[in-house]
Design a protein around this motif. Structure first.
Motif, PDB file in Angstrom:
ATOM      1  N   ILE A  62       0.946  -1.377  -0.038  1.00 21.40           N
ATOM      2  CA  ILE A  62      -0.182  -0.213  -0.011  1.00 21.40           C
ATOM      3  C   ILE A  62       0.857   1.142  -0.043  1.00 21.40           C
ATOM      4  O   ILE A  62       0.558   2.236  -0.811  1.00 21.40           O
ATOM      5  N   ARG A  63       2.093   1.307   0.966  1.00 19.56           N
ATOM      6  CA  ARG A  63       2.900   2.349   0.763  1.00 19.56           C
ATOM      7  C   ARG A  63       3.361   2.646  -0.536  1.00 19.56           C
ATOM      8  O   ARG A  63       3.494   3.955  -1.082  1.00 19.56           O
ATOM      9  N   LYS A  64       3.787   1.640  -1.401  1.00 21.55           N
ATOM     10  CA  LYS A  64       4.495   1.982  -2.606  1.00 21.55           C
ATOM     11  C   LYS A  64       3.513   2.422  -3.749  1.00 21.55           C
ATOM     12  O   LYS A  64       3.767   3.025  -4.635  1.00 21.55           O
ATOM     13  N   GLN A  65       2.289   1.889  -3.380  1.00 25.91           N
ATOM     14  CA  GLN A  65       0.981   2.242  -4.321  1.00 25.91           C
ATOM     15  C   GLN A  65       0.752   3.842  -4.187  1.00 25.91           C
ATOM     16  O   GLN A  65       0.449   4.571  -5.069  1.00 25.91           O
ATOM     17  N   VAL A  66       0.694   4.189  -2.775  1.00 26.06           N
ATOM     18  CA  VAL A  66       0.323   5.534  -2.248  1.00 26.06           C
ATOM     19  C   VAL A  66       1.423   6.492  -3.063  1.00 26.06           C
ATOM     20  O   VAL A  66       1.292   7.766  -3.365  1.00 26.06           O
ATOM     21  N   THR A  67       2.611   6.057  -2.744  1.00 22.79           N
ATOM     22  CA  THR A  67       3.913   7.141  -3.024  1.00 22.79           C
ATOM     23  C   THR A  67       4.254   6.997  -4.479  1.00 22.79           C
ATOM     24  O   THR A  67       5.074   7.718  -4.868  1.00 22.79           O
ATOM     25  N   GLY A  68       3.409   5.931  -5.161  1.00 20.28           N
ATOM     26  CA  GLY A  68       3.952   6.364  -6.628  1.00 20.28           C
ATOM     27  C   GLY A  68       4.955   5.381  -7.227  1.00 20.28           C
ATOM     28  O   GLY A  68       5.565   5.391  -8.337  1.00 20.28           O
ATOM     29  N   LYS A  69       5.503   4.511  -6.296  1.00 17.29           N
ATOM     30  CA  LYS A  69       6.683   3.663  -6.697  1.00 17.29           C
ATOM     31  C   LYS A  69       6.338   2.599  -7.458  1.00 17.29           C
ATOM     32  O   LYS A  69       5.190   1.913  -7.132  1.00 17.29           O
ATOM     33  N   GLN A  70       7.065   2.164  -8.325  1.00 17.49           N
ATOM     34  CA  GLN A  70       6.760   0.941  -9.217  1.00 17.49           C
ATOM     35  C   GLN A  70       6.771  -0.486  -8.340  1.00 17.49           C
ATOM     36  O   GLN A  70       7.594  -0.778  -7.568  1.00 17.49           O
ATOM     37  N   VAL A  71       5.633  -1.143  -8.499  1.00 21.39           N
ATOM     38  CA  VAL A  71       5.473  -2.423  -7.805  1.00 21.39           C
ATOM     39  C   VAL A  71       5.550  -3.595  -8.757  1.00 21.39           C
ATOM     40  O   VAL A  71       4.832  -3.575  -9.793  1.00 21.39           O
ATOM     41  N   LYS A  72       6.622  -4.384  -8.821  1.00 26.80           N
ATOM     42  CA  LYS A  72       6.533  -5.519  -9.663  1.00 26.80           C
ATOM     43  C   LYS A  72       5.817  -6.660  -9.386  1.00 26.80           C
ATOM     44  O   LYS A  72       6.186  -7.202  -8.188  1.00 26.80           O
ATOM     45  N   ILE A  73       5.036  -7.089 -10.089  1.00 19.12           N
ATOM     46  CA  ILE A  73       4.163  -8.506  -9.821  1.00 19.12           C
ATOM     47  C   ILE A  73       4.783  -9.492 -10.611  1.00 19.12           C
ATOM     48  O   ILE A  73       4.818  -9.282 -11.910  1.00 19.12           O
ATOM     49  N   LYS A  74       5.003 -10.493 -10.166  1.00 19.51           N
ATOM     50  CA  LYS A  74       5.593 -11.669 -10.815  1.00 19.51           C
ATOM     51  C   LYS A  74       4.647 -12.831 -10.995  1.00 19.51           C
ATOM     52  O   LYS A  74       4.103 -13.256 -10.016  1.00 19.51           O
ATOM     53  N   TYR A  75       4.625 -13.147 -12.277  1.00 22.21           N
ATOM     54  CA  TYR A  75       3.422 -14.204 -12.363  1.00 22.21           C
ATOM     55  C   TYR A  75       4.277 -15.283 -12.841  1.00 22.21           C
ATOM     56  O   TYR A  75       5.192 -15.348 -13.721  1.00 22.21           O
ATOM     57  N   GLU A  76       3.802 -16.555 -12.346  1.00 20.44           N
ATOM     58  CA  GLU A  76       4.555 -17.866 -12.822  1.00 20.44           C
ATOM     59  C   GLU A  76       3.387 -18.612 -13.650  1.00 20.44           C
ATOM     60  O   GLU A  76       2.518 -18.879 -13.069  1.00 20.44           O
ATOM     61  N   ILE A  77       3.844 -18.862 -14.687  1.00 20.98           N
ATOM     62  CA  ILE A  77       3.057 -19.648 -15.546  1.00 20.98           C
ATOM     63  C   ILE A  77       3.571 -21.277 -15.673  1.00 20.98           C
ATOM     64  O   ILE A  77       4.669 -21.337 -16.028  1.00 20.98           O
TER      65      ILE A  77
END
Length: 146
Positions: A43-58
């Motif tokens: 949430i802190r990263k979302q609010v401050t505009g920092k990039q959040v990297k979500i990793k998907y494993e297929i």
């Protein structure tokens, strides 16, 4: 041994209370888990505009993919043999050049097959998952045909 104290300017001293519906909270938890972050950090990263990297494993267990993986292994072995040949002073012949060009063409064709099976995650435009043989975006196997 105690944990060292943070510098005063790095301490977080201002709590903010938020309320979420069950649906919102579950979604946030899921997204934070996908990003391998604690909920507060996400949430802190979302609010401050920092990039959040979500990793998907297929994970896919398709015979076609297993076949392609085996083919890629063979290609890698062939490339190592070619490199060894040239690095040890091997002669550059026209026949060797044709075989290399054919190999590169085969690699591009296999790449198109993989992209077709995967739905092309790197689509050219949002929603466009089509891959056309000969697209210059991914290289053109005809370039190497003799």
């Amino acid at each position: 041994m105690a944990r060292p104290r943070k510098q005063k300017e790095l301490r977080r001293t201002h709590p903010v209370m938020l309320r979420f519906t069950d649906t919102e909270y579950e979604r946030l938890l899921s997204l934070a888990e996908s990003a391998s972050l604690p909920l507060a950090e996400y949430i802190r990263k979302q609010v401050t505009g920092k990039q959040v990297k979500i990793k998907y494993e297929i994970v896919a267990d398709l015979p076609e993919l297993k076949k392609l993986i085996a083919e890629f292994g063979k290609i890698g072995s062939n490339l190592n043999q070619i490199a060894r040949h040239f690095n040890s002073g091997g002669i550059h012949s026209q026949e060797m050049r044709k075989k290399i060009d054919q190999g590169i063409s085969d690699i591009y064709e296999m790449k198109y097959e993989v992209l077709k099976m995967a739905g092309d995650f790197l689509s050219l435009s949002p929603g466009d998952t089509s891959v056309q043989k000969g697209d210059s975006y991914h290289g053109n196997p005809e370039t190497y045909r003799q």
